[in-house]
Design a protein around this motif. Structure first.
Motif, short mmCIF file in Angstrom:
data_model
loop_
_atom_site.label_atom_id
_atom_site.label_comp_id
_atom_site.label_asym_id
_atom_site.label_seq_id
_atom_site.Cartn_x
_atom_site.Cartn_y
_atom_site.Cartn_z
N LEU A 400 40.49 27.65 31.85
CA LEU A 400 39.11 27.81 32.19
C LEU A 400 38.34 26.57 32.65
O LEU A 400 37.35 26.59 33.31
CB LEU A 400 38.64 27.80 30.66
CG LEU A 400 38.90 29.26 29.83
CD1 LEU A 400 38.62 29.20 28.47
CD2 LEU A 400 38.28 30.53 30.91
N GLY A 401 39.34 25.44 32.66
CA GLY A 401 38.67 24.27 33.10
C GLY A 401 38.59 24.46 34.64
O GLY A 401 37.52 24.07 35.57
N VAL A 402 39.59 24.99 35.39
CA VAL A 402 39.90 25.29 36.70
C VAL A 402 38.65 26.15 37.20
O VAL A 402 37.86 26.05 38.02
CB VAL A 402 41.07 25.76 37.07
CG1 VAL A 402 41.21 26.03 38.48
CG2 VAL A 402 42.26 24.76 36.55
N LEU A 403 38.27 27.24 36.30
CA LEU A 403 37.29 28.06 36.62
C LEU A 403 36.15 27.36 36.57
O LEU A 403 35.18 27.55 37.50
CB LEU A 403 37.28 29.26 35.47
CG LEU A 403 38.44 30.18 35.66
CD1 LEU A 403 38.43 31.26 34.48
CD2 LEU A 403 38.89 30.60 36.97
N SER A 408 38.73 31.31 40.52
CA SER A 408 38.60 32.33 39.81
C SER A 408 39.96 32.94 39.56
O SER A 408 40.88 32.48 40.41
CB SER A 408 37.73 33.40 40.38
OG SER A 408 38.33 33.75 41.64
N ILE A 409 40.16 33.88 38.61
CA ILE A 409 41.53 34.46 38.59
C ILE A 409 41.44 35.94 38.64
O ILE A 409 40.53 36.81 38.25
CB ILE A 409 41.95 34.34 36.96
CG1 ILE A 409 42.28 32.75 36.76
CG2 ILE A 409 43.29 34.94 36.61
CD1 ILE A 409 42.36 32.36 35.25
N VAL A 430 40.41 45.40 41.56
CA VAL A 430 41.10 44.28 41.06
C VAL A 430 39.77 43.78 40.31
O VAL A 430 38.81 44.23 40.53
CB VAL A 430 41.42 43.30 41.91
CG1 VAL A 430 42.75 43.62 42.72
CG2 VAL A 430 40.46 42.91 43.05
N SER A 431 40.31 42.86 39.06
CA SER A 431 39.37 42.40 38.31
C SER A 431 39.27 40.90 38.68
O SER A 431 40.21 40.16 38.74
CB SER A 431 39.55 42.62 36.70
OG SER A 431 40.63 42.13 36.49
N ILE A 432 38.28 40.23 38.91
CA ILE A 432 37.89 38.71 38.80
C ILE A 432 37.33 38.24 37.78
O ILE A 432 36.20 38.45 37.59
CB ILE A 432 37.47 38.61 40.21
CG1 ILE A 432 38.08 39.41 41.52
CG2 ILE A 432 37.23 37.20 40.59
CD1 ILE A 432 37.32 39.30 42.65
N GLN A 433 37.89 37.09 37.24
CA GLN A 433 37.40 36.44 36.07
C GLN A 433 36.87 35.16 36.50
O GLN A 433 37.69 34.36 37.36
CB GLN A 433 38.55 35.95 34.83
CG GLN A 433 37.88 35.42 33.85
CD GLN A 433 39.15 35.13 32.62
OE1 GLN A 433 40.09 35.64 32.92
NE2 GLN A 433 38.73 34.52 31.82
N ALA A 435 34.20 31.48 35.97
CA ALA A 435 34.12 30.46 34.36
C ALA A 435 33.36 31.19 33.36
O ALA A 435 33.50 31.04 31.99
CB ALA A 435 33.60 29.52 34.92
N LYS A 436 32.21 31.89 33.77
CA LYS A 436 31.45 32.73 33.07
C LYS A 436 31.26 33.97 33.48
O LYS A 436 30.81 34.43 34.46
CB LYS A 436 29.98 31.89 32.91
CG LYS A 436 30.01 30.73 32.39
CD LYS A 436 28.63 30.24 32.20
CE LYS A 436 28.53 28.81 31.58
NZ LYS A 436 27.29 28.05 31.78
N GLY A 437 32.20 34.97 32.92
CA GLY A 437 32.16 36.40 33.07
C GLY A 437 32.98 36.73 34.27
O GLY A 437 33.80 36.03 34.47
N GLY A 438 32.75 37.69 34.71
CA GLY A 438 33.72 38.57 35.90
C GLY A 438 33.15 39.80 36.37
O GLY A 438 32.08 40.16 36.07
N PHE A 439 33.96 40.11 37.46
CA PHE A 439 33.43 41.48 38.01
C PHE A 439 34.60 42.17 38.72
O PHE A 439 35.82 41.41 38.90
CB PHE A 439 32.56 41.10 39.23
CG PHE A 439 32.77 40.23 40.22
CD1 PHE A 439 33.48 40.77 41.33
CD2 PHE A 439 32.98 38.90 40.01
CE1 PHE A 439 33.83 40.00 42.46
CE2 PHE A 439 33.34 38.17 41.19
CZ PHE A 439 33.92 38.67 42.19
N CYS A 440 34.45 43.43 39.08
CA CYS A 440 35.36 44.09 39.71
C CYS A 440 35.26 44.20 41.22
O CYS A 440 34.04 44.33 41.56
CB CYS A 440 35.46 45.62 38.87
SG CYS A 440 36.20 45.63 37.21
#
Length: 449
Positions: A400-403, A408-409, A430-433, A435-440
């Motif tokens: 999460l620190g990296v984010l 992103s992951i 794919v899903s992308i995470q 630092a705050k939230g994410g998206f497809c």
């Protein structure tokens, strides 16, 4: 009388002729029977009657002259004994009686009367009728003496004579009865019962003179033995001579060897009693004399000591004062000792009182509480500081620190992290995470594999 002369015999001639005929017709004969009426006079000869259940015959065993004739070893004829005899049949002319002259005698077991005697003796002994624990004590000086015997024989005369000599005025109650014959036993029993019912009888004498075993038969009766055993009054058996024994002797409370001995046993000698009483009176008088003299000496000594009672009173008063002072000192000392002991007990009670211990325990608990609180505070501060450090370290190592820095992951639909573009295909979702939230997203193109 007819004309023919008849031989006239005297009684002596007739007895002599009978003797000759018997001795010629009978040589030595063997005869079996039971010995009865046995007697041995001073001459040393032995006279007895040999009998069976139907008849009897007189017999004599003469004392041998010089060397003794052949006899069974250690064998003596006894009353009631069954014997086998070798004898000559003869007649005793003076009495016109035929008899057996014994040549040899052999024992043939115990005779019928003797055997019955032994059997009854064993039976009653097994039942305990002869036990000493059942014997009643003969009174020292009976008020009234009962006697069961023949009223006409020499026995009662001897008893009356001896008791009268030993203790004149002795009260004797006689229950007359037959002492020989088939009905004698029942008459003796009735005599015992009459004396038991009479008032004041303290002891009963059962007496008769000597005789053969047949003569003694009534006193070997089981019924008489049981009557004696159940008698509430002590019974003395005085039957026969000293060597004669009957069942009554064994079951009675006391056996006297002869009727005369019974009379001597049943009452003390009056003159001896009077002598004892006189001796006791003398001893009592002498004792009272000595006692009176001792009291007189004691009284004289007391009178000597009490010449001036005022001196005794003065001594007593001084002694009383001393005792009073001693008692006061003892009471003061006693009170002081009690007070000291009470103080010691109070001090010991104070030392042993639970209040001090409770106070000390309370202080200890308060200190432990303070120490515990301060300890926990230090422990919690240390743990919080460690938690802060660990959180910071975790933040540095956390993805999460990296984010947070803009990275992103990316994950495939199965959740697998995508580390290389080569694992993706065109149009794959794919899903992308962040630092705050994410998206497809959908892959349009891959590059830089």
């Amino acid at each position: 009388m007819d004309g023919q002369m008849k031989e006239i015999l005297t009684v002596s001639q007739l007895n002599d002729n009978i003797k000759d005929l018997l001795e010629q017709a009978f040589g030595s004969v063997w005869v079996e029977g039971e010995v009865s009426n046995l007697r041995r006079p001073q001459s040393g000869h032995t006279y007895f009657t040999l009998k069976d259940d139907k008849s009897q015959i007189r017999a004599v065993y003469f004392k041998p002259f010089g060397k003794p004739k052949s006899r069974p070893a250690d064998f003596e004829l006894e009353e009631g004994m069954s014997v086998l005899c070798r004898a000559r049949l003869s007649v005793y002319p003076p009495r016109g009686e035929y008899q057996l002259i014994m040549e040899a005698v052999e024992p043939r077991g115990i005779g019928a009367l003797q055997k019955a005697f032994e059997q009854l003796k064993a039976k009653l002994a097994s039942e305990g009728l002869f036990d000493e624990r059942f014997k009643k004590k003969i009174p020292f000086l009976p008020r009234k003496i009962g006697v069961v015997t023949s009223p006409t024989g020499a026995v009662i005369k001897d008893i009356l004579h001896i008791t009268g000599r030993r203790f004149p005025g002795a009260d004797i109650l006689i229950a007359p009865c037959r002492v020989q014959g088939t009905e004698a036993a029942e008459e003796i029993i009735q005599g015992l019962r009459k004396l038991q019912a009479a008032a004041g009888v303290d002891v009963i004498i059962l007496a008769r003179g000597g005789g053969s075993l047949e003569d003694m038969a009534p006193f070997n009766s089981e019924a008489l033995a049981r009557e004696i055993f159940s008698s509430p009054i002590p019974v003395i058996s005085a039957v026969g001579h000293e060597t004669d024994f009957t069942i009554c002797d064994f079951v009675a409370d006391l056996r006297a060897p002869t009727p005369s001995a019974a009379a001597e046993l049943v009452v003390p000698e009056r003159s001896a009693l009077l002598a004892i009483i006189a001796n006791l009176q003398q001893r009592i008088s002498a004792g009272y004399g000595r006692y009176y003299a001792d009291r007189q000496r004691c009284l004289a000594g007391l009178q000597e000591r009490f010449k001036d009672p005022r001196r005794l009173l003065a001594d007593a008063r001084i002694h009383l004062d001393n005792l009073l002072e001693s008692m006061q000192r003892a009471m003061i000392q006693r009170r002081e000792n009690i007070c000291n002991n009470l103080q010691k007990l109070e001090m010991a009670l104070m030392h042993l009182s639970p209040a001090g211990a409770v106070r000390e325990k309370r202080i200890l608990i308060n200190n432990l509480r303070k120490d515990t609180l301060s300890g926990w505070k230090r422990y919690l501060a240390a743990r919080l500081e460690q938690l802060r450090k660990n959180s910071a370290l975790l933040d540095t190592l956390s993805p999460l620190g990296v984010l947070q820095r803009g990275y992103s992951i990316t994950r495939k639909p199965g959740g697998e992290i995508v580390r290389s573009a080569g694992v993706l295909t065109k149009n794959e979702e794919v899903s992308i995470q962040l630092a705050k939230g994410g998206f497809c997203a959908r892959v349009e193109k891959t590059y830089g594999e």
